[in-house]
Structure formats: C-alpha cells, structure tokens
Design a protein around this motif. Structure first.
Motif, PDB file in Angstrom:
ATOM      1  N   ASN A  54       0.932  -1.117  -0.008  1.00 46.02           N
ATOM      2  CA  ASN A  54       0.090   0.040  -0.009  1.00 46.02           C
ATOM      3  C   ASN A  54       0.820   1.362  -0.011  1.00 46.02           C
ATOM      4  O   ASN A  54       0.457   2.307  -0.744  1.00 46.02           O
ATOM      5  CB  ASN A  54      -1.003   0.198   1.240  1.00 46.02           C
ATOM      6  CG  ASN A  54      -2.115  -0.946   1.390  1.00 46.02           C
ATOM      7  OD1 ASN A  54      -3.216  -0.885   0.710  1.00 46.02           O
ATOM      8  ND2 ASN A  54      -1.770  -2.140   1.386  1.00 46.02           N
TER       9      ASN A  54
ATOM     10  N   ILE B 208       0.816   4.043  -2.985  1.00 43.98           N
ATOM     11  CA  ILE B 208       0.589   5.541  -2.670  1.00 43.98           C
ATOM     12  C   ILE B 208       1.912   6.346  -3.343  1.00 43.98           C
ATOM     13  O   ILE B 208       1.394   7.417  -3.970  1.00 43.98           O
ATOM     14  CB  ILE B 208       0.311   5.942  -1.357  1.00 43.98           C
ATOM     15  CG1 ILE B 208      -1.061   5.211  -0.943  1.00 43.98           C
ATOM     16  CG2 ILE B 208       0.299   7.195  -0.908  1.00 43.98           C
ATOM     17  CD1 ILE B 208      -1.113   5.188   0.665  1.00 43.98           C
TER      18      ILE B 208
ATOM     19  N   GLU C 206      -5.090  -0.858  -2.361  1.00 42.97           N
ATOM     20  CA  GLU C 206      -5.708   0.056  -1.554  1.00 42.97           C
ATOM     21  C   GLU C 206      -6.500  -0.697  -0.668  1.00 42.97           C
ATOM     22  O   GLU C 206      -7.060  -1.845  -0.918  1.00 42.97           O
ATOM     23  CB  GLU C 206      -6.399   0.996  -2.417  1.00 42.97           C
ATOM     24  CG  GLU C 206      -7.629   0.476  -3.009  1.00 42.97           C
ATOM     25  CD  GLU C 206      -8.649   1.440  -3.656  1.00 42.97           C
ATOM     26  OE1 GLU C 206      -7.933   2.435  -4.249  1.00 42.97           O
ATOM     27  OE2 GLU C 206      -9.981   1.271  -4.018  1.00 42.97           O
TER      28      GLU C 206
ATOM     29  N   SER D  28       0.611   4.620   4.390  1.00 41.28           N
ATOM     30  CA  SER D  28      -0.618   4.335   3.944  1.00 41.28           C
ATOM     31  C   SER D  28      -1.853   5.197   4.496  1.00 41.28           C
ATOM     32  O   SER D  28      -2.745   5.900   3.977  1.00 41.28           O
ATOM     33  CB  SER D  28      -1.186   3.004   4.039  1.00 41.28           C
ATOM     34  OG  SER D  28      -0.298   2.110   3.287  1.00 41.28           O
TER      35      SER D  28
ATOM     36  N   LYS E  70      -4.401   9.730  -0.729  1.00 44.54           N
ATOM     37  CA  LYS E  70      -5.111   8.475  -1.618  1.00 44.54           C
ATOM     38  C   LYS E  70      -5.785   7.888  -0.416  1.00 44.54           C
ATOM     39  O   LYS E  70      -7.313   7.584  -0.429  1.00 44.54           O
ATOM     40  CB  LYS E  70      -4.239   7.579  -2.098  1.00 44.54           C
ATOM     41  CG  LYS E  70      -4.800   6.631  -2.832  1.00 44.54           C
ATOM     42  CD  LYS E  70      -3.714   5.581  -3.771  1.00 44.54           C
ATOM     43  CE  LYS E  70      -4.626   4.527  -4.577  1.00 44.54           C
ATOM     44  NZ  LYS E  70      -3.856   3.705  -5.382  1.00 44.54           N
ATOM     45  N   PHE E  71      -5.611   7.686   0.621  1.00 41.28           N
ATOM     46  CA  PHE E  71      -6.493   7.063   1.746  1.00 41.28           C
ATOM     47  C   PHE E  71      -7.548   7.827   2.088  1.00 41.28           C
ATOM     48  O   PHE E  71      -8.731   7.483   2.377  1.00 41.28           O
ATOM     49  CB  PHE E  71      -5.512   6.712   3.183  1.00 41.28           C
ATOM     50  CG  PHE E  71      -6.192   5.857   3.991  1.00 41.28           C
ATOM     51  CD1 PHE E  71      -6.685   4.555   4.054  1.00 41.28           C
ATOM     52  CD2 PHE E  71      -6.547   6.772   5.108  1.00 41.28           C
ATOM     53  CE1 PHE E  71      -7.725   4.053   5.019  1.00 41.28           C
ATOM     54  CE2 PHE E  71      -7.333   6.248   6.333  1.00 41.28           C
ATOM     55  CZ  PHE E  71      -7.809   4.930   6.084  1.00 41.28           C
TER      56      PHE E  71
ATOM     57  N   LEU F  13     -10.137   8.047  -0.504  1.00 42.92           N
ATOM     58  CA  LEU F  13     -10.838   6.727  -0.233  1.00 42.92           C
ATOM     59  C   LEU F  13     -12.041   6.690   0.860  1.00 42.92           C
ATOM     60  O   LEU F  13     -13.255   6.271   0.616  1.00 42.92           O
ATOM     61  CB  LEU F  13      -9.807   5.557   0.008  1.00 42.92           C
ATOM     62  CG  LEU F  13     -10.385   4.061  -0.231  1.00 42.92           C
ATOM     63  CD1 LEU F  13     -10.627   3.904  -1.841  1.00 42.92           C
ATOM     64  CD2 LEU F  13      -9.283   3.110   0.423  1.00 42.92           C
TER      65      LEU F  13
END
Length: 264
Positions: free
Chosen positions: A73, A77, A95, A118, A123-124, A127
């Motif tokens: 992960n 990223i 992910e 992560s 990006k997390f 999400l």
C-alpha cells in the motif's frame, strides 16, 4: 516462452498476494522482489519509497515481466502514478478495502490497520471520503505486525499480545469490520480472528488484486502444465527468505531464491 508476472513489496508481505495469484492462475510464471533490507516502507519519505520502487521495477522489466503488481500500500501511494507514466506495461496497485467495509458494517464503525504511509496519504483520505460517507473510520498504524511477519512469527504468546494491543482498541471503539491495509497483515489473520472473535469481519484485498491481474490478462491465464516457474528475490537475507517460504507459501517450490543487491 511465457512472460512472467512481477510482484514487488517492501518485504515479504506481498507473498500473501503471490499466494492468491498462485491459486487463481496456477500456470503463470512469477518473479517476486521483496525489499526486506529497506522494510518497512511505512515510516519512509514518499520520494525515497518512489526511487526504491522504480529501481525494483527496472529489475522486473529487465526480466521481461508483462505486468507488475505493487503488492504494498505504501509503495502504491508513493509510486504507482510515476510507474504508469514511465513504463508501457500494466501496474496493479493496492488500496485498503474501505469500500466493502463501509457496506458490511452494522455498527457504523470500521477499523483500519495499516502502515503510517498508507494512513497519512491523500489517497487513503480520498478513499474514505468517496466510499465511507456516514461511516466512522478509525485507524491504527501497526509496524509491529510487519516485523512479526518478516521474522516468521505468526503465532505464540508474543505475537498474540502484539495483535491484542493493536486490535482491541478498535474493537472497544465499536468497530465490527477490520480492514487489513498492508499485505503483511493477512499472514496474521488467524491470530486476528482469534482475538477479534467470530462476529467481526476481517477484510484484505489480495484476492481482488489477483482477479484484477487476471482481468488485465484478458481472463486468459496460461493453463497449469506442471512447469510453472517462481523466482524469489530479496535485498535482505537469502537464508531467512528460504527458511520462511514453507511457512508463508505452503507448497511453493521456487526455481530460484536469491539475494539481489540493488546497488549493482
């Protein structure tokens, strides 16, 4: 000659993804590269991770890999966009399974176990914003999980105590779904299930990644003809990797296990 699938990870965690690919596509040759000398990636700077991942990808490209799985992960990223912009082959990243977790939860609380990189990445957060509206998502970095797997310590009192330390606070906060946001963590899933109990859903994305690989191969994997080749490379200890393969990948008989010096 069948071009292999490449898999890279910060260490040995991506072997959990290799296991899923073996199950779904038993005829595909695979070259695995674990950067155990630099494991874990979680606390490292994104640019440092990206440089390392690009160097590993260069090795896999030289070995004629037709597709590369970024089975990490943190590496996904930090590097997946740069890799897709640089190389002509497909890349499959990782992910955390936040979207299915948000669907499964009945308590309205989801716990995510992952690495520092992560959890800190944009990006997390995107999400969670896109797929967990109205769901409380609580997170916990678990670097000790990575160390347990890298040492092959998947059971026993010390491993259980570490799992309890990381998971019980999430359960006490009401989480009824736990997301394993690092490819190392599925190797500890039996212990996590023991600690969490039967009413807690535990999700990882290894199987989904394997199915994505098959889809990118146009759902035409090579049939298992009994001569599938697996090569395992590590920047860490070859003897450690060799000793852990029977535990982490039962039944796997690699054609080659070798140390690789990325400075060469």
């Amino acid at each position: 000659m069948n071009a292999p699938i490449g898999i890279l990870d910060s260490g040995l965690g991506g072997l959990s993804v290799l296991n899923e690919i073996r199950t779904l596509m038993p005829g595909e040759d695979v070259i695995y590269f674990g950067d155990s000398a630099w494991c874990p990636y979680g606390p490292r700077h994104p640019e440092e991770i990206q440089r390392r991942v690009i160097a590993i990808t260069d090795v896999l490209i030289e070995q004629n890999c037709k597709l590369v799985v970024i089975a990490c992960n943190s590496a996904t990223i930090s590097a997946v966009e740069a890799l897709r912009a640089t190389y002509p082959i497909p890349f499959v990243g990782m992910e955390p399974a936040v979207k299915p977790a948000a669907t499964l939860t009945r308590s309205g609380t989801v716990g995510v176990l992952a690495t520092e990189a992560s959890l800190a990445g944009e990006k997390f957060h995107r999400l969670v914003h896109d797929h967990a509206d109205g769901v409380r998502v609580i997170t916990r970095p678990c670097p000790n999980f990575v160390q347990l797997v890298e040492q092959g310590e998947l059971s026993g009192p010390r491993a259980k105590a570490i799992v309890e330390e990381e998971t019980i606070p999430l359960l006490e906060s009401g989480a009824d779904v736990l997301v394993l946001g690092c490819t190392h963590y599925p190797f500890l899933k039996p212990l996590i299930e023991e600690v969490a109990g039967p009413n807690i859903h535990i999700l990882d994305t290894g199987s989904a990644v394997a199915h994505r690989v098959l889809q990118l191969l146009h759902n035409r994997s090579r049939p298992d003809e009994g001569n599938t080749r697996y090569e395992l490379l590590t920047t860490g200890s070859e003897s450690t990797l060799r000793s852990l393969v029977p535990t982490l990948c039962p039944g796997l008989e690699p054609e080659r296990i070798a140390h690789y010096d990325l400075s060469q």
